[in-house]
Design a protein around this motif. Structure first.
Motif, PDB file in Angstrom:
ATOM      1  N   PHE A 106       0.851  -1.182   0.000  1.00 41.92           N
ATOM      2  CA  PHE A 106       0.000   0.000   0.000  1.00 41.92           C
ATOM      3  C   PHE A 106       0.895   1.242   0.000  1.00 41.92           C
ATOM      4  O   PHE A 106       2.113   1.131   0.083  1.00 41.92           O
ATOM      5  CB  PHE A 106      -0.919  -0.006   1.231  1.00 41.92           C
ATOM      6  CG  PHE A 106      -1.715  -1.277   1.347  1.00 41.92           C
ATOM      7  CD1 PHE A 106      -2.890  -1.443   0.633  1.00 41.92           C
ATOM      8  CD2 PHE A 106      -1.289  -2.313   2.165  1.00 41.92           C
ATOM      9  CE1 PHE A 106      -3.624  -2.613   0.718  1.00 41.92           C
ATOM     10  CE2 PHE A 106      -2.020  -3.493   2.256  1.00 41.92           C
ATOM     11  CZ  PHE A 106      -3.187  -3.643   1.532  1.00 41.92           C
ATOM     12  N   THR A 107       0.297   2.409  -0.099  1.00 43.54           N
ATOM     13  CA  THR A 107       1.108   3.628  -0.038  1.00 43.54           C
ATOM     14  C   THR A 107       1.525   3.897   1.406  1.00 43.54           C
ATOM     15  O   THR A 107       0.773   3.631   2.345  1.00 43.54           O
ATOM     16  CB  THR A 107       0.323   4.835  -0.579  1.00 43.54           C
ATOM     17  OG1 THR A 107      -0.938   4.927   0.087  1.00 43.54           O
ATOM     18  CG2 THR A 107       0.124   4.718  -2.072  1.00 43.54           C
ATOM     19  N   ARG A 108       2.740   4.427   1.550  1.00 43.76           N
ATOM     20  CA  ARG A 108       3.272   4.714   2.884  1.00 43.76           C
ATOM     21  C   ARG A 108       4.111   5.978   2.841  1.00 43.76           C
ATOM     22  O   ARG A 108       5.047   6.092   2.043  1.00 43.76           O
ATOM     23  CB  ARG A 108       4.157   3.571   3.387  1.00 43.76           C
ATOM     24  CG  ARG A 108       3.413   2.300   3.708  1.00 43.76           C
ATOM     25  CD  ARG A 108       4.254   1.422   4.602  1.00 43.76           C
ATOM     26  NE  ARG A 108       4.537   2.097   5.870  1.00 43.76           N
ATOM     27  CZ  ARG A 108       5.463   1.677   6.737  1.00 43.76           C
ATOM     28  NH1 ARG A 108       6.188   0.611   6.461  1.00 43.76           N
ATOM     29  NH2 ARG A 108       5.671   2.322   7.860  1.00 43.76           N
ATOM     30  N   ARG A 109       3.794   6.927   3.688  1.00 40.79           N
ATOM     31  CA  ARG A 109       4.543   8.189   3.720  1.00 40.79           C
ATOM     32  C   ARG A 109       6.021   7.972   4.016  1.00 40.79           C
ATOM     33  O   ARG A 109       6.889   8.653   3.457  1.00 40.79           O
ATOM     34  CB  ARG A 109       3.929   9.117   4.772  1.00 40.79           C
ATOM     35  CG  ARG A 109       2.645   9.783   4.325  1.00 40.79           C
ATOM     36  CD  ARG A 109       1.926  10.469   5.480  1.00 40.79           C
ATOM     37  NE  ARG A 109       2.769  11.418   6.173  1.00 40.79           N
ATOM     38  CZ  ARG A 109       2.979  12.686   5.791  1.00 40.79           C
ATOM     39  NH1 ARG A 109       2.396  13.138   4.700  1.00 40.79           N
ATOM     40  NH2 ARG A 109       3.757  13.478   6.493  1.00 40.79           N
ATOM     41  N   ALA A 110       6.314   6.993   4.875  1.00 44.22           N
ATOM     42  CA  ALA A 110       7.704   6.755   5.248  1.00 44.22           C
ATOM     43  C   ALA A 110       8.506   6.115   4.123  1.00 44.22           C
ATOM     44  O   ALA A 110       9.737   6.109   4.160  1.00 44.22           O
ATOM     45  CB  ALA A 110       7.766   5.862   6.492  1.00 44.22           C
ATOM     46  N   GLU A 111       7.836   5.607   3.108  1.00 46.14           N
ATOM     47  CA  GLU A 111       8.514   4.882   2.033  1.00 46.14           C
ATOM     48  C   GLU A 111       8.975   5.814   0.917  1.00 46.14           C
ATOM     49  O   GLU A 111      10.006   5.572   0.285  1.00 46.14           O
ATOM     50  CB  GLU A 111       7.558   3.821   1.477  1.00 46.14           C
ATOM     51  CG  GLU A 111       8.185   2.820   0.534  1.00 46.14           C
ATOM     52  CD  GLU A 111       7.183   1.765   0.099  1.00 46.14           C
ATOM     53  OE1 GLU A 111       6.886   0.865   0.929  1.00 46.14           O
ATOM     54  OE2 GLU A 111       6.679   1.829  -1.035  1.00 46.14           O
ATOM     55  N   SER A 112       8.206   6.867   0.654  1.00 50.29           N
ATOM     56  CA  SER A 112       8.559   7.741  -0.468  1.00 50.29           C
ATOM     57  C   SER A 112       7.870   9.088  -0.313  1.00 50.29           C
ATOM     58  O   SER A 112       6.731   9.166   0.160  1.00 50.29           O
ATOM     59  CB  SER A 112       8.124   7.102  -1.794  1.00 50.29           C
ATOM     60  OG  SER A 112       8.251   8.019  -2.867  1.00 50.29           O
ATOM     61  N   GLU A 113       8.543  10.146  -0.757  1.00 47.98           N
ATOM     62  CA  GLU A 113       7.923  11.465  -0.756  1.00 47.98           C
ATOM     63  C   GLU A 113       6.772  11.540  -1.742  1.00 47.98           C
ATOM     64  O   GLU A 113       5.937  12.456  -1.675  1.00 47.98           O
ATOM     65  CB  GLU A 113       8.962  12.539  -1.093  1.00 47.98           C
ATOM     66  CG  GLU A 113       9.549  12.422  -2.492  1.00 47.98           C
ATOM     67  CD  GLU A 113      10.541  13.524  -2.803  1.00 47.98           C
ATOM     68  OE1 GLU A 113      10.430  14.606  -2.178  1.00 47.98           O
ATOM     69  OE2 GLU A 113      11.419  13.307  -3.665  1.00 47.98           O
ATOM     70  N   TYR A 114       6.707  10.587  -2.663  1.00 47.28           N
ATOM     71  CA  TYR A 114       5.616  10.558  -3.636  1.00 47.28           C
ATOM     72  C   TYR A 114       4.349   9.923  -3.073  1.00 47.28           C
ATOM     73  O   TYR A 114       3.294   9.990  -3.699  1.00 47.28           O
ATOM     74  CB  TYR A 114       6.053   9.809  -4.899  1.00 47.28           C
ATOM     75  CG  TYR A 114       7.082  10.561  -5.702  1.00 47.28           C
ATOM     76  CD1 TYR A 114       6.696  11.530  -6.633  1.00 47.28           C
ATOM     77  CD2 TYR A 114       8.443  10.329  -5.523  1.00 47.28           C
ATOM     78  CE1 TYR A 114       7.645  12.236  -7.367  1.00 47.28           C
ATOM     79  CE2 TYR A 114       9.392  11.029  -6.252  1.00 47.28           C
ATOM     80  CZ  TYR A 114       8.987  11.978  -7.171  1.00 47.28           C
ATOM     81  OH  TYR A 114       9.920  12.683  -7.890  1.00 47.28           O
ATOM     82  N   ASP A 115       4.451   9.276  -1.914  1.00 47.24           N
ATOM     83  CA  ASP A 115       3.272   8.732  -1.247  1.00 47.24           C
ATOM     84  C   ASP A 115       2.782   9.795  -0.266  1.00 47.24           C
ATOM     85  O   ASP A 115       3.197   9.861   0.886  1.00 47.24           O
ATOM     86  CB  ASP A 115       3.609   7.431  -0.498  1.00 47.24           C
ATOM     87  CG  ASP A 115       3.896   6.278  -1.452  1.00 47.24           C
ATOM     88  OD1 ASP A 115       3.836   6.494  -2.671  1.00 47.24           O
ATOM     89  OD2 ASP A 115       4.171   5.172  -0.965  1.00 47.24           O
ATOM     90  N   ALA A 116       1.884  10.641  -0.739  1.00 45.19           N
ATOM     91  CA  ALA A 116       1.471  11.798   0.048  1.00 45.19           C
ATOM     92  C   ALA A 116       0.675  11.402   1.283  1.00 45.19           C
ATOM     93  O   ALA A 116       0.672  12.124   2.285  1.00 45.19           O
ATOM     94  CB  ALA A 116       0.627  12.742  -0.820  1.00 45.19           C
TER      95      ALA A 116
END
Length: 643
Positions: A106-116
């Motif tokens: 899933f999307t995760r803020r801690a994983e990438s700056e592109y995951d808002a």
């Protein structure tokens, strides 16, 4: 795939800036290569396939038109985001999806700056997007916010609550409705695309605003007819009246796989000063991969598979899954009782109720992604004499907590809660872990709580719940397969609040709530090698506790260890409270509760996760020996003897 994929354009993409540097005529090839890469990657890792394949072109178009990550892109649920991960600098790790220390599914803020914004549960993107849009306005930032929400997620009330709020504001929020299944309004080819481009463009918008300004200068009795005329004219061709009523400027429907249609529309809405806009994009789940297109349900989430044939790898097993045992057991009870009905919140196959639907098509209700409604709907059924089973994952039942208390428990209505995915779920990680239901339901008066130790016990608990009319009752069971125990032909009704002694012994008592019973029995074998032969018990019930059995265990053993697949505040806490109130902790018994840690645990295999929590056989042995006073040296010697 046996041969290396040929992806010359995708090989040049390390971030969305590289996509924006490409000529638009190259984006079609990029989308094709991105789709091939995603299919190949998921064939290796397993995961969510169909939804991601459906948004490949949309992913390329959004990153080509918007200035991500400065423009905020939010993917609802998150399982649509695999193509997004590939083009935002994570391609080199995409084959670690859903594995220990790998990329999240899933999307995760801690994983990438592109995951808002992080996601796992559905229908959060519009609320979060509105918050970000307001934050940008308050901070004087010109950024755009784009929330991509699947049509299934639009069945949740939270999405409409957010839209209702956004429609009263002038925030620069763009909602993209990815309509990949229910086809709110099917596209009509070139004419549909032309109209979408027309109404999203500045000429039409300016004419519309001019007309509104003119109408305001007319006598009041002209206002409503003028508004209705404009609304009818647009809705006649494009649909979207519902969204307009909520305050959104509606654009669509458009073909979500045609970049010639997508790109100009997204450019128009990007440059619009109109605030909140909804773009209705129609896509096909599984697009570009024939097996996924032909069977969207089976390829929504997949295990590893053969790319050529589409055949998914299935691990050999001698035991049925807990989900299938629940479904088959419920069918047995429903055959004998016409009052039994089933309720699911958009998870008929995940909960096994697709099997129930084949047997009783007129006695199952899929209410969509609307857990709050599902619980109160079941309460209404129960209030008028039906016997509803609400089958909801533990992690999703959290969303209906108020309804469980207010609409079910306070009125003491006999709603049966079948709680699937209890405990750790492995690759789906912390967003889907069913850690908290024992704690959050255990605090509610009138609630009866059970946990199945194995698949046979689950069958008995379904039968017990079917006959329980004196208030709400819930039973929990994990993801995955049973222990391979002998199955009864039919479930028997258990005595409420009574556990069972599985193995008699002394010195140490191991009391399990749920499927840690298997690990307690394995721990017993290891302890027996040290000359310790523990008692092993299955609590069966958390509310009410088997007070007599627990009292006996505490009075006749030096150590009492509880083991559960739930958080702090669950079964062990209830046992501790009982022991303390009865003065049973004032004697010689040393009580040690084993529960899941007070932290969000990242994805790994279920066995690895339970081992790290000390809830496997070795962890249970270690806890018991430490309670007996073993120091590190004695523990090491004991482990050497156990082998």
């Amino acid at each position: 795939m046996a041969d290396k994929l040929e992806t010359p354009l995708l090989d040049t993409i390390t971030s969305p800036e590289d996509i924006r540097a490409l000529p638009q005529e190259d984006l079609r090839q990029l989308a094709d290569e991105l789709r091939a890469e995603m299919i190949d990657a998921v064939s290796v890792t397993g995961g969510h396939l169909g939804a991601g394949l459906g948004v490949v072109e949309l992913t390329v178009a959004i990153h080509a038109i918007f200035n991500t990550p400065d423009d905020r892109l939010i993917w609802d649920v998150g399982h649509q985001a695999y193509p997004h991960k590939i083009v935002t600098g994570r391609r080199d790790r995409i084959r670690t999806l859903r594995q220990k220390d790998g990329l999240s599914g899933f999307t995760r803020r801690a994983e990438s700056e592109y995951d808002a914004f992080g996601a796992g549960h559905s229908s959060t993107s519009i609320s979060a997007g509105l918050g970000m849009a307001v934050a940008a306005e308050l901070q004087g930032q010109p950024r755009r916010v784009i929330s991509v929400i699947g049509d299934g997620a639009m069945s949740a009330g939270m999405a409409y609550e957010a839209m209702n709020n956004a429609g009263t504001m002038d925030a620069r929020l763009i909602v993209i409705l990815n309509d990949n299944d229910m086809s709110i309004a099917p596209p009509t080819g070139a004419m549909s695309a032309y109209l979408a481009r027309l109404v999203s463009g500045p000429v039409y918008r300016n004419m519309r605003e001019t007309a509104k300004s003119l109408a305001r200068r007319l006598p009041p009795f002209f206002h409503e007819p003028a508004r209705r005329t404009e609304e009818f004219a647009r809705s006649f061709f494009t649909g979207g009246t519902l969204f307009e009523e909520l305050g959104f400027y509606y654009v669509g429907p458009i073909d979500g796989h045609n970049l010639d249609h997508l790109l100009p529309v997204l450019e128009n809405v990007r440059d619009s000063e109109t605030g909140p806009i909804l773009v209705h994009v129609v896509t096909k789940k599984g697009k570009g991969y024939a097996p996924a297109e032909d069977s969207a349900d089976k390829y929504h989430g997949v295990s590893k598979f053969n790319v050529i044939t589409g055949a998914q790898a299935k691990a050999p097993s001698n035991a049925p899954s807990y989900t299938s045992v629940f479904a088959e057991s419920l069918i047995q009870e429903a055959e004998q009782d016409p009052r039994i009905v089933a309720v699911t919140a958009a998870m008929p196959s995940g909960t096994g109720l697709d099997k129930f639907a084949k047997a009783f098509a007129d006695r199952i209700y899929d209410v969509g992604i609307a857990e709050q409604h599902a619980v109160t709907f079941a309460a209404g059924l129960a209030a008028d004499g039906m016997r509803p089973f609400a089958a909801i994952y533990s992690t999703f039942l959290q969303r209906a907590y108020d309804q469980v208390i207010h609409d079910v428990a306070i009125q003491n209505l006999p709603v049966r809660f079948a709680i699937d995915r209890a405990g750790y779920v492995g690759a789906d990680g912390p967003t889907h872990a069913g850690n908290y239901d024992a704690a959050y339901l255990g605090a509610i008066p009138n609630m009866t709580l059970m946990a199945a130790a194995d698949e046979a016990e689950l069958r008995h608990m379904v039968a017990t719940a079917a006959q329980h009319d004196s208030g709400p009752i819930a039973f929990r069971y994990p993801r995955g397969e049973g222990r391979g125990v002998e199955m009864p032909e039919r479930g028997k009704v258990l005595q409420i609040g009574r556990g069972r002694i599985v193995q008699d012994g002394g010195t140490i008592a191991l009391l399990s709530y749920g499927t840690r019973l298997g690990e307690c029995l394995a721990a017993s074998e290891q302890l027996a090698a040290l000359g310790l032969n523990p008692t092993v018990a299955d609590a069966r019930f958390m509310k009410p506790l088997d007070r007599e059995m627990i009292t006996n265990l505490a009075q006749t053993h030096d150590v009492l260890v509880t083991a559960e697949e739930g958080s702090i505040g669950g079964f062990g806490a209830h046992v501790a409270t009982f022991l303390a109130n009865e003065g049973l902790l004032d004697g010689n018994v040393r009580f040690r509760p084993l529960a899941l840690p007070d932290s969000f645990v990242e994805q790994a295999s279920q066995s690895d996760m339970y081992a790290a929590a000390g809830l496997n056989a070795r962890g249970i042995v270690s806890t018991a020996l430490k309670a007996l006073g073993y120091d590190d040296a004695a523990l090491k010697a004991a482990y050497n003897r156990i082998g």
